[in-house]
Design a protein around this motif. Structure first.
Motif, PDB file in Angstrom:
ATOM      1  N   THR A  19       0.847  -1.203   0.000  1.00 29.52           N
ATOM      2  CA  THR A  19       0.000   0.000   0.000  1.00 29.52           C
ATOM      3  C   THR A  19       0.881   1.250   0.000  1.00 29.52           C
ATOM      4  N   GLU A  40      -3.310   3.864   1.082  1.00 25.47           N
ATOM      5  CA  GLU A  40      -4.160   3.637  -0.095  1.00 25.47           C
ATOM      6  C   GLU A  40      -3.746   2.341  -0.781  1.00 25.47           C
ATOM      7  N   GLU A  43      -6.182   0.279  -6.066  1.00 29.20           N
ATOM      8  CA  GLU A  43      -7.334   0.825  -6.780  1.00 29.20           C
ATOM      9  C   GLU A  43      -7.900   2.077  -6.103  1.00 29.20           C
ATOM     10  N   ASP A  45      -8.538   2.572  -2.819  1.00 30.34           N
ATOM     11  CA  ASP A  45      -9.274   2.441  -1.551  1.00 30.34           C
ATOM     12  C   ASP A  45      -8.415   3.050  -0.445  1.00 30.34           C
ATOM     13  N   ARG A  46      -9.009   3.916   0.356  1.00 30.79           N
ATOM     14  CA  ARG A  46      -8.243   4.581   1.408  1.00 30.79           C
ATOM     15  C   ARG A  46      -8.665   4.087   2.780  1.00 30.79           C
ATOM     16  N   ALA A  47      -7.684   3.977   3.669  1.00 32.65           N
ATOM     17  CA  ALA A  47      -8.001   3.473   5.013  1.00 32.65           C
ATOM     18  C   ALA A  47      -7.180   4.207   6.062  1.00 32.65           C
ATOM     19  N   ASN A  68     -17.520  -1.107   7.963  1.00 31.51           N
ATOM     20  CA  ASN A  68     -16.553  -0.065   7.604  1.00 31.51           C
ATOM     21  C   ASN A  68     -15.140  -0.438   8.045  1.00 31.51           C
ATOM     22  N   GLY A  70     -11.660  -2.672   7.348  1.00 30.00           N
ATOM     23  CA  GLY A  70     -10.809  -3.524   6.515  1.00 30.00           C
ATOM     24  C   GLY A  70     -10.096  -4.500   7.439  1.00 30.00           C
ATOM     25  N   TYR A  78     -10.900  -7.850  -6.216  1.00 35.57           N
ATOM     26  CA  TYR A  78     -11.232  -6.437  -6.054  1.00 35.57           C
ATOM     27  C   TYR A  78     -12.705  -6.223  -6.392  1.00 35.57           C
ATOM     28  N   ASN A  80     -15.635  -3.038  -6.606  1.00 35.29           N
ATOM     29  CA  ASN A  80     -16.103  -1.674  -6.411  1.00 35.29           C
ATOM     30  C   ASN A  80     -17.623  -1.740  -6.480  1.00 35.29           C
TER      31      ASN A  80
END
Ligand code: CMC
Length: 447
Positions: A19, A40, A43, A45-47, A68, A70, A78, A80
């Motif tokens: 990441t 990130e 693709e 995705d932010r965490a 919510n 991960g 993956y 979306n």
């Protein structure tokens, strides 16, 4: 309120492999201000990494149903859900479903790449070599009552594989064998469990048949009935199994990872995943979709009544095969299944009133404000049961079909966790809401 002191942050933060570190998110609570790393995935995705939150503030996070959260870093699948995208190892599900056989996709999920002809040939030979179950295991089946659900038999027998095949090595070649064994034997066990429910003798796997043809043969051949799986049914079975092969961190796969995090053997982890998959809100939904459609048929197709029941909070009825935690758009698997269902019925020159009822129900629901506002679309299970029905697969086998198709994904996820150098046993926290400490009462003082 006291002014927060200067923000605290992770000391020596190493980042998370695979990441990109983007920066920090600042959290202020009471007199503390802390910086939490934000990263990130490939693709976008932010965490927020909250792993040090409790150490820094005494707080834990609360996320009912993990909607919510991960739970892992994974490079397998993956999704979306807003755009309706599903990819295995970077390949779009539409491309895989239209062009690949199930065994090819299983290889992709497990090995991270599509197989060459030679690799596919080798993998298929492993599957053939490991298709039989030890003859002693066939005695297990006689112990179950005749009407035992095949899913219960499958999950129990998969766990029992560890008693017959205890050797599990992480070394690559052995992992391939273990995987082939799991995939191939699960198919045999699934077909045997169906034969058991019909009180018929088992049909053993054949070396000359492909993975899906073999399964159909073990299900439908018998000593009094010649059966040759048709190319159409083999193709349809391959397609539906490809669509089910993985779906990232759903209830059953997370169960496999949760159980696997305690370093249990693969068979036990997959068996636990199968148990989780069985529920009507998860893999069991396809059976319930068919039951619901049949109920609507017998109720003179009173669609309005069932739509209203689904919307009524006081009524436990839900529109089965609708809604998804991740998809807030049409589930791409449902779209492919709907088309395939039509193709199969056309080619077989069959009609099924339940298919028409499903389509009409979908049309009405997708125009209804409740379904529109809540973004409730048909999910994979809305049409999978109808396709299985067209193929002659009985109702109580639908969840079993889902379970054996999901094995490649679950094994790949188990293996990814097993190889993760940052692996940790899964152990969530809770917020206790029970009694505070109470004085112990001897029996004579209790009321
Ligand atoms: N019928 C009627 N209302 C629904 C439905 C449905 N099928 N699904 C969700 N809702 C409503 C729900 O009542 C809630 O309303 P509100 O916001 O007013 O409380 C809202 O939509 C959000 O639903 P949720 O239950 O909070 O969503 P979730 O993400 O927790 O649940 C689900 C997802 C799949 C369990 C749920 O949509 C459901 O029960 N669907 C029917 C069962 C089903 O088809 N399951 C198969 C899922 S796909 C196969 C798999 O991978 O498991």
């Amino acid at each position: 309120m006291a002014k927060p002191s200067s923000p605290q942050s992770h000391s020596n933060y190493q980042g998370i492999p695979g990441t990109k570190l983007l920066g920090n998110a600042r959290l202020t609570f009471e007199d503390k201000e802390i910086d939490l790393p934000v990263f990130e995935g490939t693709e976008g995705d932010r965490a927020v990494d909250i792993s040090q939150l409790r150490a820094m503030t005494g707080l834990v996070t609360f996320d009912n149903g993990f909607g919510n959260t991960g739970s892992c870093i994974s490079s397998i699948t993956y999704i979306n859900g807003e755009k309706g995208i599903l990819r295995y190892r970077g390949y779009d599900i539409e491309d895989l479903a239209r062009n690949c056989k199930f065994v090819e996709v299983a290889y992709l999920l497990l090995e991270g790449k599509l197989p060459t002809e030679k690799e596919l040939g080798e993998f298929s030979s492993y599957l053939n070599e490991h298709a039989l179950i030890h003859e002693d295991m066939t005695h297990f089946f006689t112990g179950y009552p005749r009407n035992a659900h095949p899913m219960a038999i499958l999950a129990a027998t998969i766990a029992s594989l560890s008693t017959f095949y205890p050797e599990l090595e992480d070394e690559h070649e052995n992992f391939k064998i273990t995987t082939a064994r799991m995939l191939s034997k699960a198919r045999t066990i699934a077909a045997f469990s169906y034969k058991k429910s019909r009180g018929e003798p088992f049909v053993y796997p054949r070396y000359d048949l492909s993975y899906c043809a073999n399964f159909l043969n073990m299900m439908f051949a018998s000593s009094i009935r010649n059966y040759e799986p048709t190319p159409l049914l083999v193709k349809a079975l391959n397609l539906v199994m490809v669509l089910h092969a993985d779906h990232e961190q759903n209830c059953s796969t997370s169960t496999v990872r949760m159980v696997g995090s305690g370093r249990v053997n693969l068979y036990a982890a997959i068996s636990s995943g199968m148990a989780a998959l069985w529920g009507p809100l998860h893999g069991g939904a396809s059976q319930h979709v068919l039951e619901m459609l049949e109920r609507i048929r017998q109720d003179d197709c009173n669609y309005k009544k069932y739509i209203e029941m689904a919307k009524d909070k006081k009524d436990p009825f839900r529109m089965m095969g609708f809604g998804h935690r991740i998809y807030k758009n049409y589930d791409p698997r449902a779209r492919i299944l709907k088309e395939t269902c039509d193709e199969v019925l056309d080619e077989l020159k069959h009609t099924d009133p339940l298919v028409d009822i499903a389509k009409r129900l979908e049309e009405i629901a997708l125009r209804d404000d409740y379904f529109v506002e809540k973004k409730l679309y048909p999910n994979v299970d809305f049409y999978s049961g109808l396709l299985y029905r067209a193929m002659g697969i009985p109702l109580n086998m639908m969840v079993v079909m889902f379970a054996i198709a999901r094995i490649p994904g679950q094994v790949a996820q188990w293996h990814e966790e097993a190889l993760d150098p940052n692996w940790k046993i899964w152990r969530p926290r809770q917020i206790y809401s029970g009694e505070s400490r109470r004085e112990f009462l001897p029996m004579e003082q209790r009321v």
